[in-house]
Design a protein around this motif. Structure first.
Motif, PDB file in Angstrom:
ATOM      1  N   GLY A 197       0.858  -1.185   0.000  1.00 53.36           N
ATOM      2  CA  GLY A 197       0.000   0.000   0.000  1.00 53.36           C
ATOM      3  C   GLY A 197       0.889   1.227   0.000  1.00 53.36           C
ATOM      4  O   GLY A 197       1.965   1.203  -0.580  1.00 53.36           O
ATOM      5  N   GLY A 198       0.449   2.266   0.688  1.00 59.07           N
ATOM      6  CA  GLY A 198       1.247   3.489   0.728  1.00 59.07           C
ATOM      7  C   GLY A 198       0.802   4.444  -0.346  1.00 59.07           C
ATOM      8  O   GLY A 198      -0.244   4.256  -0.969  1.00 59.07           O
ATOM      9  N   SER A 199       1.624   5.452  -0.573  1.00 56.24           N
ATOM     10  CA  SER A 199       1.125   6.514  -1.437  1.00 56.24           C
ATOM     11  C   SER A 199       1.505   6.326  -2.901  1.00 56.24           C
ATOM     12  O   SER A 199       0.644   6.375  -3.773  1.00 56.24           O
ATOM     13  N   GLY A 223      -2.767   4.211  -1.735  1.00 60.56           N
ATOM     14  CA  GLY A 223      -2.947   5.109  -2.881  1.00 60.56           C
ATOM     15  C   GLY A 223      -2.677   4.404  -4.198  1.00 60.56           C
ATOM     16  O   GLY A 223      -3.252   4.738  -5.236  1.00 60.56           O
ATOM     17  N   LEU A 240      -5.637   9.336  -5.972  1.00 62.93           N
ATOM     18  CA  LEU A 240      -4.241   9.316  -6.406  1.00 62.93           C
ATOM     19  C   LEU A 240      -4.111   8.472  -7.651  1.00 62.93           C
ATOM     20  O   LEU A 240      -4.578   7.341  -7.689  1.00 62.93           O
ATOM     21  N   VAL A 329      -5.459   6.349   4.262  1.00 66.82           N
ATOM     22  CA  VAL A 329      -4.905   7.513   4.951  1.00 66.82           C
ATOM     23  C   VAL A 329      -5.173   7.322   6.455  1.00 66.82           C
ATOM     24  O   VAL A 329      -6.074   7.937   7.022  1.00 66.82           O
ATOM     25  N   PHE A 330      -4.364   6.437   7.058  1.00 64.23           N
ATOM     26  CA  PHE A 330      -4.596   6.005   8.447  1.00 64.23           C
ATOM     27  C   PHE A 330      -4.453   7.143   9.442  1.00 64.23           C
ATOM     28  O   PHE A 330      -4.938   7.074  10.562  1.00 64.23           O
ATOM     29  N   GLU A 331      -3.766   8.228   9.006  1.00 62.69           N
ATOM     30  CA  GLU A 331      -3.572   9.375   9.898  1.00 62.69           C
ATOM     31  C   GLU A 331      -4.919   9.997  10.282  1.00 62.69           C
ATOM     32  O   GLU A 331      -5.032  10.694  11.284  1.00 62.69           O
ATOM     33  N   GLY A 356       7.291  -3.712   7.153  1.00 66.78           N
ATOM     34  CA  GLY A 356       8.416  -2.873   6.748  1.00 66.78           C
ATOM     35  C   GLY A 356       7.921  -1.521   6.294  1.00 66.78           C
ATOM     36  O   GLY A 356       6.805  -1.417   5.786  1.00 66.78           O
ATOM     37  N   GLY A 357       8.732  -0.486   6.482  1.00 60.62           N
ATOM     38  CA  GLY A 357       8.344   0.851   6.014  1.00 60.62           C
ATOM     39  C   GLY A 357       8.091   1.796   7.171  1.00 60.62           C
ATOM     40  O   GLY A 357       7.439   1.429   8.148  1.00 60.62           O
ATOM     41  N   GLY A 358       8.615   3.000   7.045  1.00 63.37           N
ATOM     42  CA  GLY A 358       8.520   3.987   8.115  1.00 63.37           C
ATOM     43  C   GLY A 358       7.082   4.311   8.496  1.00 63.37           C
ATOM     44  O   GLY A 358       6.710   4.283   9.673  1.00 63.37           O
TER      45      GLY A 358
HETATM   46  P1  ADP Z   1       5.895   3.379   4.040  1.00 60.81           P
HETATM   47  O1  ADP Z   1       6.631   4.541   4.650  1.00 60.81           O
HETATM   48  O2  ADP Z   1       5.388   2.424   5.077  1.00 60.81           O
HETATM   49  O3  ADP Z   1       6.696   2.706   2.963  1.00 60.81           O
HETATM   50  P2  ADP Z   1       4.512   5.074   2.187  1.00 60.81           P
HETATM   51  O4  ADP Z   1       5.461   6.172   2.505  1.00 60.81           O
HETATM   52  O5  ADP Z   1       4.583   4.452   0.865  1.00 60.81           O
HETATM   53  O6  ADP Z   1       4.580   3.945   3.333  1.00 60.81           O
HETATM   54  O7  ADP Z   1       3.008   5.617   2.279  1.00 60.81           O
HETATM   55  C1  ADP Z   1       2.443   6.116   3.459  1.00 60.81           C
HETATM   56  C2  ADP Z   1       1.389   7.152   3.146  1.00 60.81           C
HETATM   57  O8  ADP Z   1       0.449   6.680   2.205  1.00 60.81           O
HETATM   58  C3  ADP Z   1       0.596   7.509   4.384  1.00 60.81           C
HETATM   59  O9  ADP Z   1       0.942   8.813   4.777  1.00 60.81           O
HETATM   60  C4  ADP Z   1      -0.870   7.417   3.924  1.00 60.81           C
HETATM   61  O10 ADP Z   1      -1.654   8.508   4.331  1.00 60.81           O
HETATM   62  C5  ADP Z   1      -0.734   7.403   2.416  1.00 60.81           C
HETATM   63  N1  ADP Z   1      -1.893   6.784   1.763  1.00 60.81           N
HETATM   64  C6  ADP Z   1      -2.393   5.554   1.946  1.00 60.81           C
HETATM   65  N2  ADP Z   1      -3.500   5.367   1.219  1.00 60.81           N
HETATM   66  C7  ADP Z   1      -3.730   6.512   0.549  1.00 60.81           C
HETATM   67  C8  ADP Z   1      -4.735   6.956  -0.385  1.00 60.81           C
HETATM   68  N3  ADP Z   1      -5.734   6.155  -0.727  1.00 60.81           N
HETATM   69  N4  ADP Z   1      -4.637   8.197  -0.853  1.00 60.81           N
HETATM   70  C9  ADP Z   1      -3.623   9.000  -0.480  1.00 60.81           C
HETATM   71  N5  ADP Z   1      -2.643   8.654   0.354  1.00 60.81           N
HETATM   72  C10 ADP Z   1      -2.691   7.423   0.885  1.00 60.81           C
END
Ligand code: ADP
Ligand code: MG
Length: 400
Positions: A197-199, A223, A240, A329-331, A356-358
């Motif tokens: 997942g992630g952005s 995203g 996104l 967007v878990f925040e 894994g992942g910050g």
């Molecule tokens: P990680 O650091 O674990 O690798 P990423 O940096 O890739 O993760 O992504 C984390 C971000 O992705 C979070 O701040 C979260 O809000 C955002 N995110 C998750 N889903 C969505 C979405 N549907 N639209 C926009 N942002 C998203």
């Protein structure tokens, strides 16, 4: 890879330990001390062996200039609390005061030096500049221990050149993280599921490419799911979307089919009227985002409940699960349910579970899970992804 055993007798030896103490700060307070805790195994062991420890790290991105808000002073204080023994701090990295602090150490004592990134040489693109900086850092030291797992994928003076300037070895954290990653690459048990997942999909395409050769199932949320939906011809409203990645995503979908890898895409998503914590939102079918009341301006901000249930089921039936990237967007609490469901499933699965992942690590902690609920939470997002992509990590190469 050389480990701490290779350094021999360390009594009264001055040992530089490169840690990743890049903790999140808010108003000068440490909001998550996970990285400090993760550094303690190595520090305790070296201290017990009678070494005199000089700990170095970066913090934030001060951009090569002194910026008090990125001082490691609070980190040194927190480390002292966690070790339950005084840890001294030098507000300079090089020069007279730092040297005096170092030569004042007794066997087993710990000194933290100020932020490496107050000096532009640390991240210089010029190898000669990095080498000279590393030689200055190495002065008066007998050995170097590389334990900043979060930075081993970087070519930086304190990671690569410093390891070449002194007898060097990997610390226990780097050793442990690598053990986990090897288990996810060479020795993963089947069924092997990866949740992504992630952005940005563009950040993760390399790892998808590599994992397609190894995994049984890939679950896509966050995203990046919208670029996948769009690649299949669906409209995604204002979600996104990385249009320049559509062709590559289509290639991966085709490759997955050829290899017999199942890519599971969401069947429902949570669509919001705007990007705000209190935005109106509802669950819609993944192929009908633009038919929601928000039309073309609707934003997909989480996976839907049916998808979350399906992902959780697959995770619970897996023998190996690696998860990177929040599902939504878990925040914002309204869009955290998908991430929570996936986290919960990882904690329940009898399989080997790794986060894994910050942001993913921050998400599980924010949602109230403990580190011990998972088999492993990696301290280095970028480094683990690059390893899983099959890239060689410069900070490990020099310890070969
Ligand atoms: P990680 O650091 O674990 O690798 P990423 O940096 O890739 O993760 O992504 C984390 C971000 O992705 C979070 O701040 C979260 O809000 C955002 N995110 C998750 N889903 C969505 C979405 N549907 N639209 C926009 N942002 C998203
Ligand atoms: Mg991130």
């Amino acid at each position: 890879m050389r480990t701490l055993e290779s350094l021999g007798d360390l009594r009264s030896q001055t040992v530089i330990v490169r840690c990743d103490l890049n903790v999140p700060l808010s108003d000068g307070q440490i909001t998550d001390d996970g990285r400090i805790r993760a550094s303690l195994t190595t520090i305790r062991e070296l201290s017990a062996r009678g070494a005199r420890l000089v700990v170095i790290s970066h913090l934030g991105r001060p951009g090569g200039v002194i910026d008090e808000q990125y001082s490691l002073r609070p980190v040194a204080a927190r480390m002292g609390e966690l070790l339950d023994t005084p840890v001294s701090f030098s507000d300079t990295l090089l020069g007279h005061d730092a040297e005096a602090a170092r030569t004042g150490l007794s066997d087993g004592e710990v000194l933290v030096l100020e932020n490496l990134r107050f000096h532009p040489e640390e991240t210089s693109k010029d190898a000669q500049v990095r080498r000279e900086f590393a030689e200055q850092l190495a002065q008066g030291a007998d050995a170097f221990v590389s334990d900043g797992f979060g930075v081993v994928h970087r070519q930086q003076a304190s990671v690569t050149e410093l390891a070449q300037a002194l007898p060097s070895a990997a610390g226990r954290l780097v050793e442990a993280e690598l053990g986990v990653l090897k288990r996810l690459t060479e020795d993963a048990r089947s069924p092997y599921t990866v949740v992504l997942g992630g952005s940005k999909v563009s950040d993760k395409l390399g790892v998808i490419d590599h994992l397609l050769k190894r995994v049984d199932t890939l679950l896509i949320g966050g995203g990046m799911l919208f670029t996948f939906l769009a690649a299949q011809g669906h409209d995604v409203g204002a979600s996104l979307l990385e249009a320049d990645q559509l062709d590559r995503v289509r290639e991966y979908l085709a490759e997955a089919e050829e290899r017999g890898v199942t890519i599971v895409l969401p069947t429902d998503v949570v669509v919001a009227q705007s990007f705000a914590a209190d935005a109106a939102h509802l669950v819609v079918a993944a192929d009908a985002i633009e038919s929601s009341p928000f039309g073309e301006t609707g934003l997909g901000l989480d996976i839907g409940p049916d998808t979350a249930r399906r992902f959780a089921e697959i995770i619970r039936e897996s023998a190996t699960v690696f998860w990177n990237g929040p599902m939504g967007v878990f925040e914002m609490a309204a869009f955290a349910a998908g991430t929570r469901a996936v986290a919960e499933a990882l904690t329940d699965t009898p399989g080997y579970s790794v986060v894994g992942g910050g942001d993913s690590a921050a998400a599980v902690r924010q949602l109230g899970f403990a580190d011990s609920d998972f088999d492993h939470i990696s301290t280095g997002g970028g480094a683990s992804l690059e390893f899983l992509e099959g890239k060689s990590l410069p900070g490990l190469e020099v310890l070969a």
